[in-house]
Design a protein around this motif. Structure first.
Motif, PDB file in Angstrom:
ATOM      1  N   LEU A 104       0.828  -1.212   0.000  1.00  0.00           N
ATOM      2  CA  LEU A 104       0.000   0.000   0.000  1.00  0.00           C
ATOM      3  C   LEU A 104       0.862   1.261   0.000  1.00  0.00           C
ATOM      4  O   LEU A 104       0.528   2.253  -0.668  1.00  0.00           O
ATOM      5  N   THR A 105       1.959   1.235   0.766  1.00  0.00           N
ATOM      6  CA  THR A 105       2.842   2.403   0.797  1.00  0.00           C
ATOM      7  C   THR A 105       3.469   2.648  -0.566  1.00  0.00           C
ATOM      8  O   THR A 105       3.510   3.787  -1.046  1.00  0.00           O
ATOM      9  N   ALA A 106       3.944   1.582  -1.196  1.00  0.00           N
ATOM     10  CA  ALA A 106       4.550   1.733  -2.530  1.00  0.00           C
ATOM     11  C   ALA A 106       3.526   2.272  -3.528  1.00  0.00           C
ATOM     12  O   ALA A 106       3.836   3.168  -4.330  1.00  0.00           O
ATOM     13  N   ALA A 107       2.297   1.743  -3.470  1.00  0.00           N
ATOM     14  CA  ALA A 107       1.258   2.204  -4.393  1.00  0.00           C
ATOM     15  C   ALA A 107       0.869   3.652  -4.112  1.00  0.00           C
ATOM     16  O   ALA A 107       0.714   4.462  -5.040  1.00  0.00           O
ATOM     17  N   GLY A 108       0.714   3.989  -2.812  1.00  0.00           N
ATOM     18  CA  GLY A 108       0.342   5.362  -2.455  1.00  0.00           C
ATOM     19  C   GLY A 108       1.394   6.374  -2.864  1.00  0.00           C
ATOM     20  O   GLY A 108       1.074   7.434  -3.418  1.00  0.00           O
ATOM     21  N   VAL A 126       6.708   3.778  -9.180  1.00  0.00           N
ATOM     22  CA  VAL A 126       6.597   2.580  -8.342  1.00  0.00           C
ATOM     23  C   VAL A 126       7.937   2.252  -7.694  1.00  0.00           C
ATOM     24  O   VAL A 126       7.999   1.838  -6.521  1.00  0.00           O
ATOM     25  N   ALA A 127       9.029   2.433  -8.446  1.00  0.00           N
ATOM     26  CA  ALA A 127      10.360   2.205  -7.877  1.00  0.00           C
ATOM     27  C   ALA A 127      10.600   3.127  -6.685  1.00  0.00           C
ATOM     28  O   ALA A 127      11.128   2.698  -5.648  1.00  0.00           O
ATOM     29  N   ILE A 131      11.236   2.058  -2.776  1.00  0.00           N
ATOM     30  CA  ILE A 131      12.437   2.524  -2.069  1.00  0.00           C
ATOM     31  C   ILE A 131      12.089   3.064  -0.683  1.00  0.00           C
ATOM     32  O   ILE A 131      12.782   2.793   0.302  1.00  0.00           O
ATOM     33  N   VAL A 132      11.016   3.838  -0.584  1.00  0.00           N
ATOM     34  CA  VAL A 132      10.675   4.472   0.698  1.00  0.00           C
ATOM     35  C   VAL A 132       9.684   3.638   1.523  1.00  0.00           C
ATOM     36  O   VAL A 132       9.309   4.041   2.622  1.00  0.00           O
ATOM     37  N   ALA A 133       9.275   2.472   1.012  1.00  0.00           N
ATOM     38  CA  ALA A 133       8.249   1.684   1.713  1.00  0.00           C
ATOM     39  C   ALA A 133       8.729   1.000   2.987  1.00  0.00           C
ATOM     40  O   ALA A 133       8.007   0.999   3.988  1.00  0.00           O
ATOM     41  N   PRO A 134       9.928   0.371   3.018  1.00  0.00           N
ATOM     42  CA  PRO A 134      10.272  -0.430   4.205  1.00  0.00           C
ATOM     43  C   PRO A 134      10.831   0.398   5.355  1.00  0.00           C
ATOM     44  O   PRO A 134      11.835   1.108   5.178  1.00  0.00           O
ATOM     45  N   PRO A 135      10.223   0.326   6.546  1.00  0.00           N
ATOM     46  CA  PRO A 135      10.818   0.973   7.726  1.00  0.00           C
ATOM     47  C   PRO A 135      12.133   0.298   8.112  1.00  0.00           C
ATOM     48  O   PRO A 135      12.387  -0.848   7.760  1.00  0.00           O
ATOM     49  N   ASP A 136      12.948   1.041   8.846  1.00  0.00           N
ATOM     50  CA  ASP A 136      14.271   0.557   9.241  1.00  0.00           C
ATOM     51  C   ASP A 136      14.252   0.183  10.717  1.00  0.00           C
ATOM     52  O   ASP A 136      13.663   0.885  11.542  1.00  0.00           O
ATOM     53  N   ALA A 137      14.931  -0.916  11.041  1.00  0.00           N
ATOM     54  CA  ALA A 137      14.915  -1.407  12.423  1.00  0.00           C
ATOM     55  C   ALA A 137      15.819  -0.606  13.343  1.00  0.00           C
ATOM     56  O   ALA A 137      15.520  -0.428  14.520  1.00  0.00           O
ATOM     57  N   ALA A 138      16.952  -0.120  12.821  1.00  0.00           N
ATOM     58  CA  ALA A 138      17.982   0.454  13.696  1.00  0.00           C
ATOM     59  C   ALA A 138      17.446   1.613  14.533  1.00  0.00           C
ATOM     60  O   ALA A 138      17.705   1.701  15.738  1.00  0.00           O
ATOM     61  N   ALA A 139      16.682   2.504  13.897  1.00  0.00           N
ATOM     62  CA  ALA A 139      16.185   3.673  14.627  1.00  0.00           C
ATOM     63  C   ALA A 139      15.169   3.265  15.692  1.00  0.00           C
ATOM     64  O   ALA A 139      15.221   3.739  16.835  1.00  0.00           O
ATOM     65  N   THR A 321       2.499  11.000   2.959  1.00  0.00           N
ATOM     66  CA  THR A 321       1.860   9.790   2.438  1.00  0.00           C
ATOM     67  C   THR A 321       2.404   8.542   3.135  1.00  0.00           C
ATOM     68  O   THR A 321       1.637   7.657   3.550  1.00  0.00           O
ATOM     69  N   VAL A 322       3.727   8.465   3.270  1.00  0.00           N
ATOM     70  CA  VAL A 322       4.369   7.320   3.911  1.00  0.00           C
ATOM     71  C   VAL A 322       3.861   7.145   5.345  1.00  0.00           C
ATOM     72  O   VAL A 322       3.556   6.028   5.782  1.00  0.00           O
ATOM     73  N   VAL A 323       3.759   8.241   6.081  1.00  0.00           N
ATOM     74  CA  VAL A 323       3.319   8.182   7.476  1.00  0.00           C
ATOM     75  C   VAL A 323       1.841   7.815   7.568  1.00  0.00           C
ATOM     76  O   VAL A 323       1.435   6.943   8.350  1.00  0.00           O
ATOM     77  N   LEU A 324       1.006   8.472   6.752  1.00  0.00           N
ATOM     78  CA  LEU A 324      -0.446   8.262   6.852  1.00  0.00           C
ATOM     79  C   LEU A 324      -0.868   6.867   6.405  1.00  0.00           C
ATOM     80  O   LEU A 324      -1.762   6.262   7.018  1.00  0.00           O
ATOM     81  N   VAL A 325      -0.253   6.349   5.356  1.00  0.00           N
ATOM     82  CA  VAL A 325      -0.631   5.010   4.870  1.00  0.00           C
ATOM     83  C   VAL A 325      -0.398   3.975   5.963  1.00  0.00           C
ATOM     84  O   VAL A 325      -1.246   3.097   6.201  1.00  0.00           O
TER      85      VAL A 325
END
Length: 525
Positions: A104-108, A126-127, A131-139, A321-325
């Motif tokens: 959904l994040t990638a599509a949004g 879409v690329a 790229i921005v869809a996956p959250p990062d664990a380290a933070a 968009t990334v946050v709201l989705v």
């Protein structure tokens, strides 16, 4: 013969910058720990500032190298500590975050990007979304280690961060392939994707059976650590050459390897190995943030004032968009789950399967982007359409999410009053008692004075475990001898069995493994 001054000067300058960046990163991480914010937040700010430092370097990296260098070791390090037991318990929320939330994040993001940049090809949009869809664990982990968030929520976030990279990278590669091949039909790529996913799992399992046979033969710590890193890169590169998913192959390999590594690797190799891997993960985060920051300066200088403003506005919209989705999906998931339970259509084994509204919002707010987003943006081919725009947006989303969410996550958790009942501490106390009873049994028949002293020490440890479940093992003053090592071997065998039978999870296992490692090394093991 002396080398030309310009070449020598460049080499020295590069070396000076490397030293300065590493020391600066150490200072930033120390400051982050002091004020209790995730260190990637300061690394992102530092990377942004690099772009505006006069005469700062503009190092480049081959795009194909970026994912292997930055992602492979970091992913293996995370997967090695992952608990299969906890993944199975939380497979429903983890799988929905990994598949649905990422999709959904990638599509949004693709939709928003295409609206903002109508000339941008859909595949490129879409690329960007992937790229921005996956959250990062380290933070998130940097924050979660400072507060006692409920254990189940932590395991869901860790499981998501481990597997969402694979789903995001799958979308990313399909989109990049569509741009390169111009006409790409789903019917043509679907069988290849399915075979690639199955092949990646099989390749990871096969590597986990073969590689340890070579690792066991290397008994010197520096050589063993080099071989560990070398085999990690070999597995990734081999998977990529075979058309498999490097991420999925590495994850399966690491999780499988971790099940037997404790028995195969002695403490004198494991202790320095863990320390080197932790340091390497930190250095790779530093390099990724700084190198992507260096890419920003030429991009920024090529843009006129009007286009700069347009890019910044686009970055703000895509960050929103990334946050709201993520928030909307988690709210929707909670609602659907509660409806299914109310209508007696779903029967979770754990009554805490549905998190509270506060817990759900915290999980949604743990959506900071980081290393994988930077690495995949970096890995785009140089001639990829809208590459400058995508790299700019990727860095802006990472920077924005780490500042907005990273700086507010801890206060939010404290304000919500979410607490942990510490199941790991309970498991550790139970397992410690079992382990040291096994150690006592191993030396029970020895009539020597040394054995009696050791029995007194272990009985004291058992009493301490009853009084203080969170206390560690304090090694006695007994000189190094085979007797202590025999007892520790018995204790170690018992915790292997406890993990294999899932009486304890991997978190409790690794905590006790560390205690036994230190006890073994103090005994000259």
């Amino acid at each position: 013969m002396a080398r030309p001054k310009s070449v020598s000067g460049t080499i020295v300058s590069t070396f000076e910058w490397i030293i300065a960046l590493l020391l600066g990163a150490v200072a930033l991480s120390a400051l982050a720990r002091r004020i209790k914010v995730p260190y990637p937040t300061f690394l992102a700010i530092g990377g942004a500032l690099i772009a505006f430092v006069p005469d700062s370097p503009t190092w480049t990296l081959e795009p194909d190298l970026a994912l292997a260098l930055f992602v492979a070791p970091v992913l293996l390090d995370a997967a090695f500590d992952t608990s299969l037991r906890d993944l199975r318990k939380n497979w429903v929320p983890v799988s929905t975050l990994v598949v649905v939330a990422v999709g959904l994040t990638a599509a949004g993001v693709a939709y928003v990007a295409h609206r903002l940049m109508p000339d941008m090809p859909w595949a490129a949009a879409v690329a960007l979304g992937a790229i921005v869809a996956p959250p990062d664990a380290a933070a998130a982990v940097a924050i979660l280690s400072q507060v006692k968030l409920p254990y189940r929520m932590v395991k869901v976030l860790e499981g998501e961060s481990l597997l969402n990279d694979a789903s995001a990278l799958l979308i990313y590669r399909i989109a990049v392939g569509a741009v390169v091949m111009e006409h790409l039909k789903w019917s043509e790529v679907a069988p290849t994707i399915a075979l690639g996913l199955v092949g990646s799992v099989l390749a990871g399992l096969l590597a986990a059976r073969i590689i340890p046979l070579f690792l066991e033969r290397v008994t010197e710590a520096p050589s063993a650590i080099i071989v560990q890193f070398g085999t990690t890169f070999v597995i990734w590169i081999a998977a990529e050459h075979l058309g498999l998913s490097g991420i999925l192959t590495i994850v399966v390999y690491a999780i499988t390897l971790a099940r037997t590594a404790g028995e195969r690797m002695p403490a004198r190799l494991r202790v320095p190995s863990y320390a080197v891997w932790e340091t390497t993960v930190f250095v790779l985060n530093v390099l990724a943030f700084m190198m992507i920051g260096m890419q920003m300066r030429p991009i920024w200088t090529r843009l006129d004032a009007e286009v700069r403003w347009e890019y910044c506005v686009a970055a703000a919209w895509i960050l929103l968009t990334v946050v709201l989705v993520r928030i909307l999906w988690i709210m929707f998931y909670r609602t659907i789950l509660r409806v299914l339970i109310a209508r007696d259509l779903y029967h979770p084994k754990d009554p805490k399967a549905v998190v509270s509204p506060k817990g759900g919002f915290v999980i949604a707010w743990c959506g900071m982007r980081g290393l994988v987003t930077l690495a995949t943006a970096f890995a785009l081919p140089e001639n990829f359409p809208y590459r400058d725009f995508i790299v700019f947006i990727a860095f802006a989303v990472v920077l924005g999410s780490l500042i907005v969410q990273g700086l507010t996550l801890r206060p939010l958790i404290l304000a919500f009053g979410l607490k942990d009942d510490d199941p790991v501490g309970i498991e550790v106390a139970r397992a410690r008692a079992i382990a040291y009873r096994a150690a006592l049994d191993a030396i029970e028949d020895d009539p020597s004075e040394e054995a009696e002293i050791l029995r007194l020490e272990y009985r004291a440890i058992l009493m301490q475990a009853d009084d203080d479940p969170h206390g560690g093992i304090t090694n006695g003053e007994l000189p190094a001898d085979p007797l202590r090592r025999r007892a520790i071997a018995a204790a170690r065998k018992s915790i292997f069995h406890l993990r294999a039978t899932e009486v304890i999870g991997d978190d409790a296992f690794h905590r006790l493994e560390g205690e036994l490692d230190l006890a073994e090394l103090s005994a000259g093991g």
